[in-house]
Design a protein around this motif. Structure first.
Motif, mmCIF file in Angstrom:
data_model
loop_
_atom_site.group_PDB
_atom_site.id
_atom_site.type_symbol
_atom_site.label_atom_id
_atom_site.label_comp_id
_atom_site.label_asym_id
_atom_site.label_seq_id
_atom_site.Cartn_x
_atom_site.Cartn_y
_atom_site.Cartn_z
ATOM 1 N N GLU A 250 -0.747 9.104 -8.142
ATOM 2 C CA GLU A 250 0.056 8.018 -8.709
ATOM 3 C C GLU A 250 1.495 8.478 -8.930
ATOM 4 O OE1 GLU A 250 -0.781 5.012 -9.196
ATOM 5 O OE2 GLU A 250 -2.961 4.888 -9.379
ATOM 6 N N GLY B 260 2.178 2.062 -3.305
ATOM 7 C CA GLY B 260 1.182 2.385 -4.326
ATOM 8 C C GLY B 260 0.790 1.213 -5.188
ATOM 9 N N ARG C 22 -8.091 7.044 -7.242
ATOM 10 C CA ARG C 22 -6.858 7.758 -6.964
ATOM 11 C C ARG C 22 -6.574 8.702 -8.126
ATOM 12 N NH1 ARG C 22 -2.064 3.929 -6.394
ATOM 13 N NH2 ARG C 22 -3.018 3.404 -4.404
ATOM 14 N N ASP D 79 -2.776 9.583 -1.609
ATOM 15 C CA ASP D 79 -4.003 8.795 -1.665
ATOM 16 C C ASP D 79 -4.828 9.100 -0.414
ATOM 17 O OD1 ASP D 79 -5.663 7.143 -3.050
ATOM 18 O OD2 ASP D 79 -4.535 5.315 -2.714
ATOM 19 N N ILE E 193 0.835 -1.202 0.000
ATOM 20 C CA ILE E 193 0.000 0.000 0.000
ATOM 21 C C ILE E 193 0.870 1.252 0.000
ATOM 22 C CG2 ILE E 193 -1.619 1.346 1.405
ATOM 23 C CD1 ILE E 193 -2.872 -1.352 2.247
ATOM 24 N N ARG F 156 -4.213 -0.656 -3.316
ATOM 25 C CA ARG F 156 -4.969 0.457 -2.771
ATOM 26 C C ARG F 156 -5.633 0.053 -1.467
ATOM 27 N NH1 ARG F 156 -9.376 4.685 -4.661
ATOM 28 N NH2 ARG F 156 -8.266 6.494 -3.883
#
Length: 236
Positions: free
Chosen positions: A82, A51, A77, A68, A48, A54
């Motif tokens: 990102e 990235g 997102r 996020d 997480i 999620r």
């Protein structure tokens, strides 16, 4: 300002809720250790933070910029979020993700893309410190476990990310290889890099400035000096 900050992270696999409320933060130049029993969610959390997965709920920010923020699962997102993950994090998972049939140099080029930049890093940068310049022409599949781990770290450092995430970096390594990885991580910290380290090995905790335990889906910051039975009591 905190280099990385995760707040209220929740994550489930189907009906099984692995993370129920995880909070974690680290400043530039700090190493954060994460301990816990097998299956407590350490690898899920690192995925997480990188990235790659999620969260179901929670927020992740880098240098105060939100990468996020999930209040409801249906939220998407944003593209700039990102990019923050890509810019800030390098991730070394526990399993070997290198392409065994390629030479070390070719594996590195998949991440660095620019051969001129790669050669400079091998000559005078972090890759040179890891000793990768000496094994560039070797086939990756023929390397020892320790050398493969160093190549994986080298790949994660493409783009000079300020946050390095490591899942069990010392697993299956001999003592000299562990010492070399430790030496590198201390150097990375000294230059302002932030390390988030999930481990079962107490010796790796010696480089940590902060220590968190994951237990029953929640995180708790504990005394970073705990070892032996005292540490075990916090984990179980």
């Amino acid at each position: 300002m905190e280099r990385i900050c995760a707040t209220g992270i929740e994550s489930a696999y189907g009906r099984k809720k692995v993370l129920k409320g995880v909070n974690l933060s680290a400043e530039a130049g700090q190493c954060v250790g994460i301990v816990g029993a097998n299956g407590c969610g350490k690898s899920t959390l690192l995925n997480i933070l990188a990235g790659l997965r999620r969260a179901d709920r929670g927020m992740i920010a880098f240098d105060g910029a939100v990468a996020d923020c999930i209040a409801e699962k249906r939220q998407r997102r944003q593209k700039d979020g990102e990019q923050l993950f890509i810019r800030y994090t390098g991730y070394v998972p526990q399993e070997n993700t290198l392409i065994q049939e390629l030479r070390v140099k070719d594996n590195l080029l998949l991440w660095y893309r620019d051969e001129e930049v790669l050669m400079r890093e091998l000559a005078e940068g972090f890759l040179g410190m890891l000793g990768l310049s000496e094994i560039c022409s070797k086939k990756t599949g023929k390397l020892s476990g320790g050398m493969k781990k160093k190549v994986s770290i080298g790949c994660a450092l493409a783009g000079n990310p300020p946050v390095l995430l490591l899942d069990e970096p010392g697993a299956a390594l001999d003592l000299p290889a562990k010492a070399k990885v430790r030496e590198y991580l201390l150097h990375y910290k000294s230059l302002g890099g932030t390390v988030v380290l999930a481990t079962h090995e107490e010796t790796e905790l010696d480089i940590c400035d902060r220590l968190y335990v994951l237990k029953e889906g929640y995180s708790q910051e504990i005394d970073r000096g705990l070892r032996g039975e005292a540490l075990l009591a916090q984990i179980l």
